[in-house]
Structures are given as structure tokens and as C-alpha cells.
Design a protein around this motif. Structure first.
Motif, mmCIF file in Angstrom:
data_model
loop_
_atom_site.group_PDB
_atom_site.id
_atom_site.type_symbol
_atom_site.label_atom_id
_atom_site.label_comp_id
_atom_site.label_asym_id
_atom_site.label_seq_id
_atom_site.Cartn_x
_atom_site.Cartn_y
_atom_site.Cartn_z
ATOM 1 N N ALA A 156 0.835 -1.204 0.000
ATOM 2 C CA ALA A 156 0.000 0.000 0.000
ATOM 3 C C ALA A 156 0.870 1.254 0.000
ATOM 4 C CB ALA A 156 -0.935 0.000 1.206
ATOM 5 N N VAL A 157 1.941 1.251 0.779
ATOM 6 C CA VAL A 157 2.866 2.398 0.817
ATOM 7 C C VAL A 157 3.575 2.547 -0.539
ATOM 8 C CG1 VAL A 157 4.967 3.288 1.882
ATOM 9 C CG2 VAL A 157 3.175 2.310 3.317
ATOM 10 N N ALA A 158 3.947 1.439 -1.155
ATOM 11 C CA ALA A 158 4.582 1.490 -2.478
ATOM 12 C C ALA A 158 3.649 2.107 -3.501
ATOM 13 C CB ALA A 158 5.020 0.101 -2.902
ATOM 14 N N VAL A 159 2.366 1.801 -3.415
ATOM 15 C CA VAL A 159 1.387 2.382 -4.356
ATOM 16 C C VAL A 159 1.312 3.885 -4.155
ATOM 17 C CG1 VAL A 159 -1.067 2.502 -4.931
ATOM 18 C CG2 VAL A 159 0.037 0.292 -4.670
ATOM 19 N N ILE A 160 1.306 4.334 -2.912
ATOM 20 C CA ILE A 160 1.280 5.774 -2.643
ATOM 21 C C ILE A 160 2.528 6.431 -3.249
ATOM 22 C CG2 ILE A 160 1.451 7.528 -0.805
ATOM 23 C CD1 ILE A 160 -0.201 5.575 0.961
ATOM 24 N N GLY A 161 3.687 5.815 -3.061
ATOM 25 C CA GLY A 161 4.916 6.362 -3.610
ATOM 26 C C GLY A 161 4.916 6.387 -5.131
ATOM 27 N N ALA A 162 4.293 5.404 -5.744
ATOM 28 C CA ALA A 162 4.240 5.341 -7.205
ATOM 29 C C ALA A 162 3.362 6.442 -7.786
ATOM 30 C CB ALA A 162 3.729 3.979 -7.644
ATOM 31 N N GLU A 163 2.432 6.968 -6.997
ATOM 32 C CA GLU A 163 1.516 8.007 -7.494
ATOM 33 C C GLU A 163 2.078 9.416 -7.317
ATOM 34 O OE1 GLU A 163 -2.160 7.130 -5.513
ATOM 35 O OE2 GLU A 163 -2.654 5.552 -6.949
ATOM 36 N N ILE A 164 3.213 9.549 -6.649
ATOM 37 C CA ILE A 164 3.828 10.865 -6.460
ATOM 38 C C ILE A 164 4.554 11.231 -7.729
ATOM 39 C CG2 ILE A 164 5.562 12.165 -5.153
ATOM 40 C CD1 ILE A 164 4.917 10.356 -2.767
ATOM 41 N N LYS A 165 4.308 12.457 -8.191
ATOM 42 C CA LYS A 165 4.933 12.910 -9.436
ATOM 43 C C LYS A 165 6.198 13.674 -9.167
ATOM 44 C CE LYS A 165 0.605 12.973 -11.712
ATOM 45 N NZ LYS A 165 -0.005 12.910 -12.880
#
Length: 115
Positions: free
Chosen positions: A106-115
Motif C-alpha cells: 500500500a505504501v509502495a502504491v502511494i509512492g508510485a503516485e507521487i509525481k
């Protein structure tokens, strides 16, 4: 005693045969034209039971494709490659491959959405 067909009947039969052959030739020309157009656009003629046209085309997954694919098809490809590369159920060397917990994902997904 059998009588031979008259020259008029023979001519009529020949004309009918020629007309039928011309019609068949025209249909074949149209079919070849359609098939050539499908080949020109890269359509595959292999039999497939896949719902997506993307699934029937061979791909090189080590390069960026020229055309995009549907999201669910890409996800399935990534999942297939992942399972072939690393199946957690077959992991015999814990120091080689590490599994992640749901919270880490879940944390990795949040990081992947940061531009």
C-alpha cells in the motif's frame, strides 16, 4: 438414338459457365483485397480464444511497444512474468527473494503516485 446438343445450346452453356467464372473471380479478387488490407494493418490470422486482440500478437517485453494495450491485459502480463520469475510458494532461498506485507505494498502504491 441420342441427339447432340445444338450449337446454340452449347453457346448458351458456355456463356453461363463464363458468367459464373467471372462472378467467382470477382468474389476472389474482393476477398484477396480484404485479406491484404488486414495483413497491412498487422492483424493476426492465428486462431485464438483470447478476448483481446493484444493477446494474439507476439510481443517483445524488453522494449516499449509502439501501440498501447488495455490495462487489464498489461496487468495480466506483469502478473504472469512475476509468477514465472518469482513464485513465493516455491521460495526456497529467503535471502534471494523477499515477499512484502500488504501494508508495504500500500505504501509502495502511494509512492508510485507521487509525481
Amino acid at each position: 438414338m441420342a441427339t447432340s446438343p445444338s450449337s446454340q445450346e452449347q453457346s448458351s452453356d458456355k456463356d453461363a459457365i463464363i458468367a459464373a467464372l467471372r462472378a467467382e473471380t470477382q468474389k476472389l479478387h474482393e476477398m484477396v483485397f480484404k485479406l491484404a488490407a488486414r495483413i497491412e494493418h498487422g492483424e493476426s490470422f492465428e486462431t485464438t480464444y483470447a478476448a483481446s486482440k493484444s493477446a494474439s500478437k507476439s510481443r517483445h517485453y524488453n522494449e516499449i511497444p509502439d501501440q498501447g494495450m488495455s490495462a487489464n491485459h498489461v496487468a495480466a502480463i506483469i502478473d504472469d512474468v512475476h509468477l514465472c520469475d518469482f513464485n513465493p510458494k516455491l521460495n526456497t532461498s529467503s535471502y534471494v527473494n523477499v515477499t512484502s506485507e500488504p501494508e508495504e505494498r500500500a505504501v509502495a502504491v502511494i509512492g508510485a503516485e507521487i509525481k
